[in-house]
Design a protein around this motif. Structure first.
Motif, PDB file in Angstrom:
ATOM      1  N   LEU A  94      -4.167  -2.398  -4.242  1.00 28.76           N
ATOM      2  CA  LEU A  94      -5.731  -1.601  -4.649  1.00 28.76           C
ATOM      3  C   LEU A  94      -6.059  -0.363  -3.680  1.00 28.76           C
ATOM      4  N   LEU A  95      -5.502  -1.023  -2.282  1.00 29.93           N
ATOM      5  CA  LEU A  95      -5.659   0.192  -1.312  1.00 29.93           C
ATOM      6  C   LEU A  95      -4.848   1.359  -1.337  1.00 29.93           C
ATOM      7  N   THR A 150      -6.703   9.313 -10.721  1.00 37.67           N
ATOM      8  CA  THR A 150      -6.232   7.954 -10.712  1.00 37.67           C
ATOM      9  C   THR A 150      -4.944   7.863 -10.932  1.00 37.67           C
ATOM     10  N   ALA A 207      -3.867   2.573  -4.255  1.00 41.24           N
ATOM     11  CA  ALA A 207      -4.583   3.559  -5.306  1.00 41.24           C
ATOM     12  C   ALA A 207      -5.573   3.773  -5.168  1.00 41.24           C
ATOM     13  N   TYR A 208      -6.294   3.316  -3.998  1.00 38.36           N
ATOM     14  CA  TYR A 208      -7.460   4.113  -3.494  1.00 38.36           C
ATOM     15  C   TYR A 208      -6.990   5.318  -2.721  1.00 38.36           C
ATOM     16  N   VAL A 209      -6.278   5.203  -1.881  1.00 36.86           N
ATOM     17  CA  VAL A 209      -5.742   6.256  -0.914  1.00 36.86           C
ATOM     18  C   VAL A 209      -4.900   7.217  -1.907  1.00 36.86           C
ATOM     19  N   TYR A 210      -4.495   6.854  -2.754  1.00 38.66           N
ATOM     20  CA  TYR A 210      -3.878   8.010  -3.583  1.00 38.66           C
ATOM     21  C   TYR A 210      -5.126   8.676  -4.333  1.00 38.66           C
ATOM     22  N   PHE A 211      -5.959   7.995  -4.901  1.00 43.40           N
ATOM     23  CA  PHE A 211      -7.029   8.900  -5.403  1.00 43.40           C
ATOM     24  C   PHE A 211      -7.640   9.907  -4.492  1.00 43.40           C
ATOM     25  N   HIS A 212      -7.903   9.540  -3.431  1.00 45.59           N
ATOM     26  CA  HIS A 212      -8.487  10.335  -2.484  1.00 45.59           C
ATOM     27  C   HIS A 212      -7.508  11.251  -1.905  1.00 45.59           C
ATOM     28  N   LEU A 224       0.574  -1.108  -0.082  1.00 43.53           N
ATOM     29  CA  LEU A 224      -0.118   0.000   0.009  1.00 43.53           C
ATOM     30  C   LEU A 224       1.021   1.174  -0.016  1.00 43.53           C
TER      31      LEU A 224
END
Length: 155
Positions: free
Chosen positions: A85-86, A98, A88-93, A12
């Motif tokens: 995946l987590l 993306t 990428a999710y943290v990065y997006f937020h 992550l």
């Protein structure tokens, strides 16, 4: 369970940092990726071995150096995928966009794939030769060697 959490967490952090580093051409960010990889390896190696990459996990399994059972191999790879995946999710937020999943600039898909294979192979080679933490006779500098290979890949 702790070793799977360690692999997930390490992956992550790396995916998040690699995403952030895609927005700059600074050498400093490349060095920071290798430095964070070094810190993660020293911090989590005693829990999981500090692979943080399915290619490294597979290389260790195939080389049979650490006697990883097949179930552990699958668990590590799933943990690393989930951690990616987590990340990428943290990065997006955090950033509001993306991750870029395509080559930028003058590079083709084939060129990028070739470089990825070369540097993944180099990372696995270094890992197999220096990073058997906890094994008698292993170098205490394994984290630095692996982090340096990460720096080389980013530069």
């Amino acid at each position: 369970l702790s070793r799977y959490v360690a692999e997930c967490l390490g992956t992550l952090v790396l995916v998040f940092l690699l995403g952030c580093s895609a927005h700059t051409e600074s050498v400093a960010i490349s060095l920071s990726v290798g430095s964070v990889l070094t810190a993660l390896i020293y911090g989590l190696c005693h829990i999981s071995g500090g692979h943080f990459n399915p290619a490294v996990t597979l290389a260790l399994y195939l080389a049979d150096r650490t006697k990883i059972p097949f179930g552990t191999l699958v668990g590590y790879m799933l943990s690393q995928a989930f951690g990616g995946l987590l990340g990428a999710y943290v990065y997006f937020h955090a950033v509001g966009r993306t991750l870029l999943l395509r080559p930028i600039g003058l590079y083709s898909d084939n060129q990028v794939a070739a470089v990825e294979v070369i540097y993944s192979t180099a990372l696995c080679y270094v890992f197999l030769n220096v990073a058997l933490c906890g094994v008698p006779g292993s170098s205490p500098h394994y984290g630095f060697a692996i982090g340096s290979s990460g720096n080389a890949g980013r530069l």
